[in-house]
Every structure is written in C-alpha cells, then in structure tokens.
Design an enzyme around this catalytic site. Structure first.
Site, short mmCIF file in Angstrom:
data_model
loop_
_atom_site.label_atom_id
_atom_site.label_comp_id
_atom_site.label_asym_id
_atom_site.label_seq_id
_atom_site.Cartn_x
_atom_site.Cartn_y
_atom_site.Cartn_z
CG ASP A 1 -4.06 -3.32 13.34
OD1 ASP A 1 -3.60 -3.03 12.34
OD2 ASP A 1 -5.38 -3.40 13.39
NE ARG B 1 -2.61 11.51 -8.82
CZ ARG B 1 -4.01 12.36 -8.28
NH1 ARG B 1 -4.09 12.36 -7.11
NH2 ARG B 1 -4.60 12.97 -8.98
CB SER C 1 -0.57 -4.24 7.12
OG SER C 1 -1.19 -2.92 7.05
N GLY D 1 0.70 -1.25 0.00
CA GLY D 1 -0.05 0.08 -0.14
C GLY D 1 0.76 1.23 0.03
NE ARG E 1 0.87 0.11 10.04
CZ ARG E 1 0.39 0.85 11.32
NH1 ARG E 1 0.37 -0.04 12.16
NH2 ARG E 1 0.20 2.05 11.49
NE ARG F 1 -4.07 -5.52 0.31
CZ ARG F 1 -3.48 -4.50 1.12
NH1 ARG F 1 -2.57 -3.45 0.76
NH2 ARG F 1 -3.79 -4.66 2.29
NE ARG G 1 5.05 -1.83 4.12
CZ ARG G 1 3.64 -2.23 4.52
NH1 ARG G 1 3.18 -3.44 4.29
NH2 ARG G 1 3.21 -1.54 5.43
N1 HPA Z 1 -8.49 -1.92 9.51
C1 HPA Z 1 -8.74 -1.72 8.28
N2 HPA Z 1 -7.54 -1.90 7.36
C2 HPA Z 1 -6.33 -2.14 8.17
C3 HPA Z 1 -6.24 -2.28 9.55
C4 HPA Z 1 -7.67 -2.26 10.19
O1 HPA Z 1 -7.54 -2.44 11.52
N3 HPA Z 1 -5.10 -2.58 10.01
C5 HPA Z 1 -4.21 -2.77 8.91
N4 HPA Z 1 -5.17 -2.52 7.77
#
Ligand code: HPA
Length: 235
Positions: free
Chosen positions: A206, A46, A93, A23, A220, A90, A27
């Site tokens: 997370d 961009r 995270s 994303g 991350r 993709r 990275r």
């Molecule tokens: N929600 C949406 N997208 C995410 C999250 C989440 O908790 N963690 C990492 N990407």
C-alpha cells in the site's frame, strides 16, 4: 534453553541454516507448497507454520513471524539462539512513504528505524541503529537488480502502530525513510545481539502517496512471487 521452545516444537536440525520469514502463516504454507521440493512441516505451534524443504537442491526453511516486533522478536530469537539458524530473511509487506515507490515495488531494508522499545532491553548508553546483514544485503540487491523489478534500498520504519493516531508517517519521509512495516528492527536487534544475519525485503502493499493502488489481502498473500524468488535465490 532446551528445545522444543515455548513457541517452536521442532527437533534439533529440523531447520535449515537460512529461514525465510513472512508475517502471515498462510504465506509460509504458500511458499512451501509453491517453491520448495519435499516440504516438511516442522512447526505448527499456534498455527505458526514452519516448513523445511529444498530449493534448487539447497536446504531452506520458511516460517511465519506473526505481526509486530514482539512476535518476530520471539520467533527470530528462538531460531537463532536454540535452533542454530544463521540467516533470517524477512519477506514482508510495507506501506511506502517515498513518492518514487509504487505498489508491488520492492524495498530492501538496509536499516530499520523504530518507534518501539525493543532495544531498551540492552540498556545501551545511547540509541542503537538496527542494520541488515551486509552479506545478505549485497546478495539481495544483486538478485533484485537481476529480476528487473523496481526497487529501492534504504531505511524503513518498524512501527508498533498500524493505526497511528499521530499520523506521523510523513515526518519519516523527511528523513529519507522509504516505507513502514512492523517487524524489522527487532529482527535486526536479535541478529546483532546473537551474532547472526538478518535482512528484510518488503513488497509495497500500500502506498501513502498513491492510495488508489492498494492491494487486497488476497493479493498480498499470493502476488509476492518475485520477492519470494529473490529471497530463495539468496538463501
Ligand atoms: N503500516 C505498517 N505496516 C504495514 C503497512 C503500513 O502501512 N503496510 C504493510 N505493512
């Protein structure tokens, strides 16, 4: 559409047939500089950095998607439709909602539920089920198993909301959904519509069940080495 496109200023042939897609543009740069031999910057519109280089002798590209389904919808569409890209993996995270998943585990998204409207454009007489390429999925499962990292394969939720007022995450748990991110369903829709291959592999950044484990933005960006190596192996 002629190239360059509105969002990618690369020339024909600048991208390899497989593009890894994090994303975050930083990275993308990190992966290119850390893992690719002779990386060449092929897009920077961009600040969405795209590089092509080689990994173990094989040509591979990496370009960021930005956040959310509209963003990955644009970049994956333009790569598939106008740059002859065949595979987009993709590497993102996700927040885990499955109690067996902890921070730094890997989720391989066999399918992606969504609360978004990306698939409405097809005007189907029902609900489309966005799924991963089976070919890429099989390879990712084998490579992840070999890596020794804890992982699960299954459904994820591509949400249009990071800050979800309805706090509905746990309802998806009841349906066996493993984690929440914001991009895969649109990638899988584009792959289906254009006859290409899409796959999403996520590292858990997370956890809804174990919030004390959550990673920082810096972690991350840098600590997802294993997932990147898995994606590069299958590219
Ligand atoms: N929600 C949406 N997208 C995410 C999250 C989440 O908790 N963690 C990492 N990407």
């Amino acid at each position: 559409m002629p190239i360059p496109t509105p969002h990618i200023n690369a020339k024909a042939g600048d991208f390899a047939e497989t593009v890894l897609m994090p994303g975050d543009p930083l990275r993308s740069k990190f992966i290119a500089e850390t893992f690719l031999e002779n990386p060449v910057l092929v897009n920077n519109v961009r600040g969405v950095q795209g590089y092509t280089g080689t990994y173990k002798g094989k040509r591979v590209s990496v370009m960021a998607s930005g956040m959310g389904q509209p963003a990955i919808g644009i970049y994956s569409y333009e790569l598939f439709a106008f740059y002859d890209v065949k595979n987009i993996i993709r590497i993102g995270s996700c927040g885990s909602i499955d109690p067996e998943l902890h921070v730094r585990d890997i989720v391989i998204a066999q399918a992606a539920c969504t609360n978004g409207s990306y698939a409405n454009q097809y005007e189907l007489p029902g609900t489309f089920a966005p799924i991963a390429s089976f070919e890429l999925l099989e390879k990712a499962v084998a490579a992840t198993r070999a890596s020794g990292v804890n992982f699960k394969v299954g459904n994820i939720l591509s949400s249009d909301m990071f800050y979800d007022d309805a706090a509905s995450a746990m309802r998806w748990t009841k349906m066996g959904v493993l984690g929440i991110e914001m991009e895969s369903a649109a990638l899988y829709c584009n792959a289906a519509r254009l006859g290409k291959n899409g796959l999403c592999i996520c590292t858990v950044s997370d956890s809804f069940n174990y919030p004390e484990e959550n990673t920082t933005a810096e972690e991350r960006q840098n600590s997802f080495t294993k997932m990147m190596e898995i994606a590069l192996e299958i590219a």
